[in-house]
Design an enzyme around this catalytic site. Structure first.
Site, PDB file in Angstrom:
ATOM      1  N   GLY A  46       0.843  -1.194   0.000  1.00 49.64           N
ATOM      2  CA  GLY A  46       0.000   0.000   0.000  1.00 49.64           C
ATOM      3  C   GLY A  46       0.874   1.239   0.000  1.00 49.64           C
ATOM      4  N   GLN A  51       2.969   9.915   1.897  1.00 48.54           N
ATOM      5  CA  GLN A  51       4.323   9.345   1.912  1.00 48.54           C
ATOM      6  C   GLN A  51       5.191   9.840   0.758  1.00 48.54           C
ATOM      7  OE1 GLN A  51       2.560   5.196   2.375  1.00 48.54           O
ATOM      8  NE2 GLN A  51       4.482   4.960   3.488  1.00 48.54           N
ATOM      9  N   CYS A  92       6.255  -0.351   7.411  1.00 45.90           N
ATOM     10  CA  CYS A  92       5.896   0.864   6.681  1.00 45.90           C
ATOM     11  C   CYS A  92       7.077   1.297   5.828  1.00 45.90           C
ATOM     12  CB  CYS A  92       5.535   1.973   7.669  1.00 45.90           C
ATOM     13  SG  CYS A  92       5.038   3.509   6.867  1.00 45.90           S
ATOM     14  N   LEU A  93       6.790   1.657   4.584  1.00 46.03           N
ATOM     15  CA  LEU A  93       7.852   2.123   3.686  1.00 46.03           C
ATOM     16  C   LEU A  93       8.484   3.414   4.202  1.00 46.03           C
ATOM     17  CD1 LEU A  93       6.092   1.428   0.257  1.00 46.03           C
ATOM     18  CD2 LEU A  93       7.938   0.090   1.324  1.00 46.03           C
ATOM     19  N   HIS A 134      -3.988   1.595   8.241  1.00 45.70           N
ATOM     20  CA  HIS A 134      -2.597   2.060   8.239  1.00 45.70           C
ATOM     21  C   HIS A 134      -2.442   3.225   7.236  1.00 45.70           C
ATOM     22  CE1 HIS A 134       1.923   1.203   8.055  1.00 45.70           C
ATOM     23  NE2 HIS A 134       1.731   1.915   6.970  1.00 45.70           N
ATOM     24  N   GLU A 135      -3.031   3.067   6.053  1.00 47.21           N
ATOM     25  CA  GLU A 135      -2.918   4.113   5.022  1.00 47.21           C
ATOM     26  C   GLU A 135      -3.710   5.360   5.401  1.00 47.21           C
ATOM     27  OE1 GLU A 135      -0.649   3.515   3.180  1.00 47.21           O
ATOM     28  OE2 GLU A 135      -0.576   1.341   3.045  1.00 47.21           O
ATOM     29  N   HIS A 138      -1.834   7.571   7.641  1.00 46.38           N
ATOM     30  CA  HIS A 138      -0.890   8.444   6.925  1.00 46.38           C
ATOM     31  C   HIS A 138      -1.577   9.747   6.497  1.00 46.38           C
ATOM     32  CE1 HIS A 138       2.764   6.093   6.591  1.00 46.38           C
ATOM     33  NE2 HIS A 138       2.150   5.057   6.041  1.00 46.38           N
TER      34      HIS A 138
HETATM   35  O1  GNR Z   1       4.166  -2.582   2.430  1.00 52.24           O
HETATM   36  C1  GNR Z   1       3.587  -2.456   3.521  1.00 52.24           C
HETATM   37  N1  GNR Z   1       3.350  -3.549   4.276  1.00 52.24           N
HETATM   38  C2  GNR Z   1       2.556  -3.527   5.412  1.00 52.24           C
HETATM   39  C3  GNR Z   1       2.616  -4.612   6.273  1.00 52.24           C
HETATM   40  C4  GNR Z   1       1.844  -4.659   7.405  1.00 52.24           C
HETATM   41  C5  GNR Z   1       0.979  -3.630   7.682  1.00 52.24           C
HETATM   42  C6  GNR Z   1       0.903  -2.529   6.851  1.00 52.24           C
HETATM   43  C7  GNR Z   1       1.683  -2.481   5.722  1.00 52.24           C
HETATM   44  S1  GNR Z   1       1.586  -1.107   4.663  1.00 52.24           S
HETATM   45  C8  GNR Z   1       3.203  -1.117   3.994  1.00 52.24           C
HETATM   46  C9  GNR Z   1       3.342  -0.047   2.938  1.00 52.24           C
HETATM   47  C10 GNR Z   1       3.167   1.314   3.595  1.00 52.24           C
HETATM   48  O2  GNR Z   1       3.981   1.832   4.298  1.00 52.24           O
HETATM   49  N2  GNR Z   1       2.020   1.903   3.419  1.00 52.24           N
HETATM   50  O3  GNR Z   1       1.766   3.073   4.023  1.00 52.24           O
HETATM   51 NI    NI Z   2       2.996   3.125   5.795  1.00 46.36          NI
END
Ligand code: GNR
Ligand code: NI
Length: 169
Positions: A46, A51, A92-93, A134-135, A138
């Site tokens: 995601g 980001q 998270c990236l 999670h997104e 952000h």
């Molecule tokens: O790639 C991603 N893997 C992930 C793994 C567990 C819970 C959430 C994520 S999202 C993350 C990509 C990202 O940072 N999205 O904002």
């Molecule tokens: Ni993230």
């Protein structure tokens, strides 16, 4: 197509609150394409516009094994359907290399618009529920590390700051 730069914690720009998307124009389609390219390249499941320093309510996602299920969520809203929380080891990236357990509502309804502006609602549990929450965090300037203890978050902050210093010198 273009790869976009992904901001990393503790960059203050990750704390920006995203504004609603109002124009479903050609420019939006280009941003969506670039976000997918950036997410697949990373690789991630995601990516929120925040980001990549674009402060619009825009999320791309692909939870499939073979990366054949691109999903776009514009101006998303969620409704919690279950009191039951779900624990998942999140990454998270924008916090590269760190994984920690986070607890979130387990079953939700997501209402959003697609790339053309059409509204849709989907019920989500499991990884989809985790990822969209999670997104959406952000888009509100929030990161999964905000759910951790101050000690854990500070440890991660110091390690990433050191990495950034080394990368810049
Ligand atoms: O790639 C991603 N893997 C992930 C793994 C567990 C819970 C959430 C994520 S999202 C993350 C990509 C990202 O940072 N999205 O904002
Ligand atoms: Ni993230």
């Amino acid at each position: 197509m273009a790869l976009l730069n992904i901001l990393e914690f503790p960059d203050a720009r990750l704390r920006t609150i995203a504004k609603p998307v109002t124009e479903f124009d050609e420019k939006l389609q280009t941003v969506i394409q670039d976000m997918f390219e950036t997410m697949y390249d990373a690789p991630g499941i995601g990516l929120a516009a925040t980001q990549v320093n674009i402060h619009k309510q825009l999320i791309v996602m692909d939870l499939s094994e073979d990366k054949t299920d691109p999903q776009v969520f514009v101006n998303p809203k969620i409704e919690v359907l279950s009191d039951e929380d779900f624990d998942y080891e999140e990454g998270c990236l924008s916090v590269p290399g760190f994984y920690e357990k986070v607890s979130r509502p387990g079953v939700i309804n997501i209402t959003a618009q697609d790339a053309t502006g059409a509204s849709f609602t989907v019920k989500a549990d499991g990884l989809l529920a985790v990822c969209i929450q999670h997104e959406m965090d952000h888009l509100d300037g929030k990161l999964f590390v905000d759910y951790l203890s101050n000690m854990k978050r500070n440890r991660i902050k110091k390690k990433l700051e050191k990495q950034h210093r080394l990368a810049a010198s």
